[in-house]
Design a protein around this motif. Structure first.
Motif, PDB file in Angstrom:
ATOM      1  N   VAL A   1     -18.268 -23.479  51.640  1.00  0.00           N
ATOM      2  CA  VAL A   1     -17.779 -22.430  50.736  1.00  0.00           C
ATOM      3  C   VAL A   1     -16.269 -22.269  50.867  1.00  0.00           C
ATOM      4  CG1 VAL A   1     -17.881 -19.963  50.241  1.00  0.00           C
ATOM      5  CG2 VAL A   1     -19.988 -21.237  50.616  1.00  0.00           C
ATOM      6  N   ALA A   2     -15.751 -22.384  52.091  1.00  0.00           N
ATOM      7  CA  ALA A   2     -14.300 -22.284  52.279  1.00  0.00           C
ATOM      8  C   ALA A   2     -13.581 -23.445  51.589  1.00  0.00           C
ATOM      9  CB  ALA A   2     -13.966 -22.268  53.765  1.00  0.00           C
ATOM     10  N   ASP A   3     -14.168 -24.648  51.656  1.00  0.00           N
ATOM     11  CA  ASP A   3     -13.535 -25.817  51.042  1.00  0.00           C
ATOM     12  C   ASP A   3     -13.604 -25.770  49.517  1.00  0.00           C
ATOM     13  OD1 ASP A   3     -12.944 -26.845  53.521  1.00  0.00           O
ATOM     14  OD2 ASP A   3     -14.651 -28.218  53.589  1.00  0.00           O
ATOM     15  N   LEU A   4     -14.749 -25.326  48.979  1.00  0.00           N
ATOM     16  CA  LEU A   4     -14.974 -25.409  47.541  1.00  0.00           C
ATOM     17  C   LEU A   4     -14.731 -24.099  46.804  1.00  0.00           C
ATOM     18  CD1 LEU A   4     -18.204 -27.620  47.442  1.00  0.00           C
ATOM     19  CD2 LEU A   4     -15.820 -28.322  47.300  1.00  0.00           C
ATOM     20  N   GLY A   5     -14.772 -22.966  47.512  1.00  0.00           N
ATOM     21  CA  GLY A   5     -14.503 -21.684  46.884  1.00  0.00           C
ATOM     22  C   GLY A   5     -15.493 -21.314  45.799  1.00  0.00           C
ATOM     23  N   HIS A   6     -16.774 -21.616  46.013  1.00  0.00           N
ATOM     24  CA  HIS A   6     -17.749 -21.381  44.944  1.00  0.00           C
ATOM     25  C   HIS A   6     -18.782 -20.338  45.337  1.00  0.00           C
ATOM     26  CE1 HIS A   6     -20.048 -23.984  47.492  1.00  0.00           C
ATOM     27  NE2 HIS A   6     -21.036 -24.189  46.651  1.00  0.00           N
ATOM     28  N   GLY A   7     -18.401 -19.373  46.188  1.00  0.00           N
ATOM     29  CA  GLY A   7     -19.348 -18.326  46.522  1.00  0.00           C
ATOM     30  C   GLY A   7     -18.911 -17.519  47.714  1.00  0.00           C
ATOM     31  N   ILE A   8     -19.868 -16.849  48.334  1.00  0.00           N
ATOM     32  CA  ILE A   8     -19.593 -16.031  49.506  1.00  0.00           C
ATOM     33  C   ILE A   8     -20.610 -16.356  50.595  1.00  0.00           C
ATOM     34  CG2 ILE A   8     -18.600 -14.125  48.167  1.00  0.00           C
ATOM     35  CD1 ILE A   8     -21.277 -12.640  48.554  1.00  0.00           C
ATOM     36  N   CYS A   9     -20.230 -16.059  51.835  1.00  0.00           N
ATOM     37  CA  CYS A   9     -21.132 -16.213  52.970  1.00  0.00           C
ATOM     38  C   CYS A   9     -21.451 -14.839  53.541  1.00  0.00           C
ATOM     39  CB  CYS A   9     -20.503 -17.097  54.046  1.00  0.00           C
ATOM     40  SG  CYS A   9     -20.402 -18.831  53.587  1.00  0.00           S
ATOM     41  N   VAL A  10     -22.700 -14.674  53.959  1.00  0.00           N
ATOM     42  CA  VAL A  10     -23.145 -13.387  54.478  1.00  0.00           C
ATOM     43  C   VAL A  10     -23.909 -13.618  55.779  1.00  0.00           C
ATOM     44  CG1 VAL A  10     -23.315 -12.345  52.187  1.00  0.00           C
ATOM     45  CG2 VAL A  10     -25.307 -13.489  53.170  1.00  0.00           C
ATOM     46  N   PRO A  11     -23.933 -12.617  56.669  1.00  0.00           N
ATOM     47  CA  PRO A  11     -24.744 -12.749  57.886  1.00  0.00           C
ATOM     48  C   PRO A  11     -26.228 -12.571  57.565  1.00  0.00           C
ATOM     49  CG  PRO A  11     -23.648 -10.615  57.825  1.00  0.00           C
ATOM     50  CD  PRO A  11     -23.128 -11.384  56.655  1.00  0.00           C
ATOM     51  N   PRO A  12     -27.063 -13.571  57.795  1.00  0.00           N
ATOM     52  CA  PRO A  12     -28.458 -13.471  57.393  1.00  0.00           C
ATOM     53  C   PRO A  12     -29.223 -12.390  58.128  1.00  0.00           C
ATOM     54  CG  PRO A  12     -28.139 -15.386  58.791  1.00  0.00           C
ATOM     55  CD  PRO A  12     -26.768 -14.850  58.461  1.00  0.00           C
ATOM     56  N   ALA A  13     -28.800 -12.052  59.348  1.00  0.00           N
ATOM     57  CA  ALA A  13     -29.523 -11.055  60.129  1.00  0.00           C
ATOM     58  C   ALA A  13     -29.457  -9.669  59.505  1.00  0.00           C
ATOM     59  CB  ALA A  13     -28.989 -11.017  61.554  1.00  0.00           C
ATOM     60  N   MET A  14     -28.444  -9.406  58.682  1.00  0.00           N
ATOM     61  CA  MET A  14     -28.276  -8.081  58.104  1.00  0.00           C
ATOM     62  C   MET A  14     -29.416  -7.753  57.131  1.00  0.00           C
ATOM     63  SD  MET A  14     -25.239  -8.604  55.250  1.00  0.00           S
ATOM     64  CE  MET A  14     -25.349  -6.936  54.620  1.00  0.00           C
ATOM     65  N   TRP A  15     -30.123  -8.805  56.655  1.00  0.00           N
ATOM     66  CA  TRP A  15     -31.187  -8.584  55.693  1.00  0.00           C
ATOM     67  C   TRP A  15     -32.544  -8.417  56.352  1.00  0.00           C
ATOM     68  CZ3 TRP A  15     -28.988  -7.685  51.200  1.00  0.00           C
ATOM     69  CH2 TRP A  15     -27.759  -8.288  50.910  1.00  0.00           C
ATOM     70  N   ARG A  16     -32.582  -8.635  57.673  1.00  0.00           N
ATOM     71  CA  ARG A  16     -33.887  -8.604  58.344  1.00  0.00           C
ATOM     72  C   ARG A  16     -34.185  -7.218  58.871  1.00  0.00           C
ATOM     73  NH1 ARG A  16     -34.444 -13.170  62.666  1.00  0.00           N
ATOM     74  NH2 ARG A  16     -36.596 -13.244  61.956  1.00  0.00           N
ATOM     75  N   ARG A  17     -35.448  -6.898  58.916  1.00  0.00           N
ATOM     76  CA  ARG A  17     -35.892  -5.628  59.487  1.00  0.00           C
ATOM     77  C   ARG A  17     -36.151  -5.801  60.973  1.00  0.00           C
ATOM     78  NH1 ARG A  17     -40.216  -3.845  54.832  1.00  0.00           N
ATOM     79  NH2 ARG A  17     -38.728  -3.040  53.331  1.00  0.00           N
TER      80      ARG A  17
END
Length: 355
Positions: free
Chosen positions: A339-355
């Motif tokens: 994503v940093a090289d291509l600039g085509h989105g965002i990265c998120v921490p996957p753990a933030m979505w878990r219960r």
């Protein structure tokens, strides 16, 4: 075809095709295991398969002729080593280099180097110590460490692999590491309307933006979390459809306990009356279907989603980019580099979505 058919297959085929097309390369041969399993295609029992003028696939036979999942392959490695060495001994021209993909193949390659002096390159693709979960496969870790320490060169795809994943095996494991960012084969345009047609009987409004995920049904890919996030968000349901391609839901796949459990979680979450017409969980797909759905997601103003707990590289991120499709990707592993090289989105921490 099965839960073991991941992005590494596309990587190996793409790299082999690109290498075979080079003017300074005479021949590339992909060596793999032969097996007799008609439900997965008769081609896998074909000893020699010509792919192009300079590229072929060579399949090795052992006494065990049936299909084996990767979990059941370890016991067959000694027989594959013997078959590989015998095959090399009979060839008219030894290879100039052997590129081993995964630690299983590295065991064959290192034995071939000991016998014939052929240099070995190693690409792990997915290292055991980077996987989530308390259980560690000590035999696999030992095999990976040997390959990292003994290969003449180690070729990796991302900074995370080189600086984090390999480093977990000790500082001496990084001595021969090279990073080469892979690309993707130039995509073939999907037939006009193919993606919409694939989803028309599953979605009430197939023209809404598409949230698309493509991954094997294993816990590390975190598909169940993506499904739950969508199921818990009326606002998201009002704005977009969710499409998840989670492998092929056939008998060979169902035999794997982890895959069966993940598919059960997905069905329990998504196959409910409230989500009918908003989600699609196709039981099977072809490569052409995947390309058509990438295109369709881009056309509808959707995004590609990968919330994996850890993604060693993330070839699907490159595939999405080749179709003009933005991504929401895990920040754990290789996608952050892509994503940093291509600039085509965002990265998120996957753990933030878990219960």
């Amino acid at each position: 075809m099965t839960e073991d058919t991941g992005g590494h297959i596309a990587y190996i085929l793409g790299a082999a095709r690109a290498q075979a097309a080079r003017g300074d390369v005479d021949l590339v041969q992909i060596v793999t295991r032969a097996f007799d399993e008609p439900t997965l295609g008769a081609v896998h029992a074909q000893t020699e398969q010509q792919v192009s003028r300079s590229l072929s696939i060579r399949r090795l036979w052992t006494a065990q002729r049936g299909y084996l999942s990767k979990e059941n392959l370890a016991a067959e490695i000694p027989a594959l080593v013997d078959a590989f060495l015998e095959d090399l001994a009979q060839t008219q021209r030894l290879p100039d280099v052997i590129h081993a993909h995964f630690a299983d193949a590295a065991q064959l390659a290192l034995e071939a180097r000991a016998r014939f002096g052929i240099p070995v390159i190693y690409t792990p693709h997915s290292l055991a110590l980077s996987k989530s979960g308390p259980a560690v496969d000590t035999d696999r870790v030992a095999a990976e460490r040997r390959a990292l320490l003994e290969a003449d060169a180690v070729v990796l795809s991302s900074r995370d692999e080189a600086e984090v994943q390999v480093a977990a095996y000790g500082a001496d494991a990084q001595a021969r590491v090279h990073r080469v960012s892979p690309g993707v084969s130039l995509r073939r345009p999907a037939e006009a309307g193919a993606g919409r047609a694939l989803l028309a009987d599953r979605l009430s409004d197939p023209d809404r933006p598409t949230l698309l995920a493509v991954a094997r049904p294993v816990a590390r890919k975190n598909l169940a979390t993506l499904a739950r996030v969508y199921a818990d968000s009326p606002a998201l349901q009002a704005r977009a459809n969710l499409v998840i391609l989670a492998g092929q839901h056939g008998d060979a796949l169902q035999a794997n306990a982890e895959a069966r459990a993940e598919l059960t979680r997905l069905r329990e979450t998504l196959e409910v009356p409230a989500l009918r017409g908003k989600v699609a969980l196709p039981p099977s797909h072809t490569q052409g279907d995947v390309a058509a759905l990438y295109d369709r997601a881009a056309q509808t103003g959707g995004v590609f989603v990968n919330l994996a707990l850890h993604e060693p590289f993330g070839l699907t991120m490159l595939e999405a980019a080749s179709h003009g499709l933005p991504v929401v990707a895990t920040q754990e592993g290789g996608p952050a580099d892509i994503v940093a090289d291509l600039g085509h989105g965002i990265c998120v921490p996957p753990a933030m979505w878990r219960r």
